[in-house]
Motif scaffolding. Structure first.
Motif, PDB file in Angstrom:
ATOM      1  N   UNK A  54      -2.293   7.683  11.874  1.00  0.00           N
ATOM      2  CA  UNK A  54      -2.813   6.705  10.921  1.00  0.00           C
ATOM      3  C   UNK A  54      -4.251   6.394  11.316  1.00  0.00           C
ATOM      4  N   UNK A  55      -5.147   6.405  10.345  1.00  0.00           N
ATOM      5  CA  UNK A  55      -6.563   6.163  10.622  1.00  0.00           C
ATOM      6  C   UNK A  55      -6.804   4.735  11.094  1.00  0.00           C
ATOM      7  N   UNK A  56      -7.612   4.598  12.114  1.00  0.00           N
ATOM      8  CA  UNK A  56      -7.960   3.280  12.625  1.00  0.00           C
ATOM      9  C   UNK A  56      -8.753   2.528  11.555  1.00  0.00           C
ATOM     10  N   UNK A  57      -8.450   1.253  11.408  1.00  0.00           N
ATOM     11  CA  UNK A  57      -9.123   0.428  10.417  1.00  0.00           C
ATOM     12  C   UNK A  57      -8.541   0.525   9.021  1.00  0.00           C
ATOM     13  N   UNK A  93       0.840  -1.193   0.000  1.00  0.00           N
ATOM     14  CA  UNK A  93       0.000   0.000   0.000  1.00  0.00           C
ATOM     15  C   UNK A  93       0.876   1.244   0.000  1.00  0.00           C
ATOM     16  N   UNK A  94       0.468   2.248  -0.763  1.00  0.00           N
ATOM     17  CA  UNK A  94       1.090   3.571  -0.724  1.00  0.00           C
ATOM     18  C   UNK A  94      -0.029   4.574  -0.484  1.00  0.00           C
ATOM     19  N   UNK A  95       0.128   5.386   0.565  1.00  0.00           N
ATOM     20  CA  UNK A  95      -0.905   6.346   0.930  1.00  0.00           C
ATOM     21  C   UNK A  95      -0.300   7.706   1.204  1.00  0.00           C
ATOM     22  N   UNK A  96      -1.004   8.785   0.847  1.00  0.00           N
ATOM     23  CA  UNK A  96      -0.563  10.110   1.283  1.00  0.00           C
ATOM     24  C   UNK A  96      -0.858  10.240   2.767  1.00  0.00           C
ATOM     25  N   UNK A  97       0.054  10.847   3.489  1.00  0.00           N
ATOM     26  CA  UNK A  97      -0.124  10.992   4.934  1.00  0.00           C
ATOM     27  C   UNK A  97       0.558  12.278   5.386  1.00  0.00           C
ATOM     28  N   UNK A 105      -2.587   1.087   8.741  1.00  0.00           N
ATOM     29  CA  UNK A 105      -2.455   0.679  10.139  1.00  0.00           C
ATOM     30  C   UNK A 105      -2.351  -0.836  10.266  1.00  0.00           C
ATOM     31  N   UNK A 106      -3.132  -1.565   9.487  1.00  0.00           N
ATOM     32  CA  UNK A 106      -3.043  -3.028   9.509  1.00  0.00           C
ATOM     33  C   UNK A 106      -1.636  -3.476   9.123  1.00  0.00           C
ATOM     34  N   UNK A 107      -1.091  -2.870   8.059  1.00  0.00           N
ATOM     35  CA  UNK A 107       0.257  -3.222   7.619  1.00  0.00           C
ATOM     36  C   UNK A 107       1.294  -2.886   8.684  1.00  0.00           C
ATOM     37  N   UNK A 108       1.196  -1.697   9.292  1.00  0.00           N
ATOM     38  CA  UNK A 108       2.165  -1.290  10.310  1.00  0.00           C
ATOM     39  C   UNK A 108       2.057  -2.157  11.558  1.00  0.00           C
ATOM     40  N   UNK A 109       0.875  -2.721  11.817  1.00  0.00           N
ATOM     41  CA  UNK A 109       0.713  -3.628  12.956  1.00  0.00           C
ATOM     42  C   UNK A 109       1.453  -4.942  12.720  1.00  0.00           C
ATOM     43  N   UNK A 110       1.557  -5.361  11.466  1.00  0.00           N
ATOM     44  CA  UNK A 110       2.266  -6.598  11.119  1.00  0.00           C
ATOM     45  C   UNK A 110       3.764  -6.340  10.991  1.00  0.00           C
ATOM     46  N   UNK A 111       4.131  -5.311  10.238  1.00  0.00           N
ATOM     47  CA  UNK A 111       5.528  -4.928  10.010  1.00  0.00           C
ATOM     48  C   UNK A 111       5.665  -3.452  10.375  1.00  0.00           C
ATOM     49  N   UNK A 112       6.227  -3.126  11.533  1.00  0.00           N
ATOM     50  CA  UNK A 112       6.284  -1.713  11.962  1.00  0.00           C
ATOM     51  C   UNK A 112       7.381  -0.914  11.261  1.00  0.00           C
TER      52      UNK A 112
END
Length: 70
Positions: free
Chosen positions: A42-45, A26-30, A49-56
């Motif tokens: 990072x927005x919940x859900x 995933x690539x997102x503007x932030x 955030x899901x990716x960062x929870x797996x690989x920080x």
């Protein structure tokens, strides 16, 4: 701001591209808030955030060229 001023010339909010992997690539503007350190929200859900929870870890594209950013 120390070494941060080499990339971010002044305190404020900077828009960057954040790349993550985990559930799916995933690539997102932030927005990054820069002062004495830097923080992201990072927005919940979100897939980010899901990716960062797996690989920080992430990649950031930082540029002062809006055409390259787009």
């Amino acid at each position: 701001m120390g070494k941060l001023s080499l990339v971010f010339p002044h305190p404020g909010i900077y828009e960057v591209l954040l790349g993550t992997a985990g559930v799916a690539e995933n690539i997102s503007p932030i927005g990054i808030r820069v002062s004495d350190d830097f923080r992201i929200r990072v927005y919940s859900g979100s897939l980010t955030l899901q990716n960062l929870s797996i690989h920080p870890y992430c990649l950031l594209l930082i540029t002062q060229d809006p055409v390259l950013f787009f």
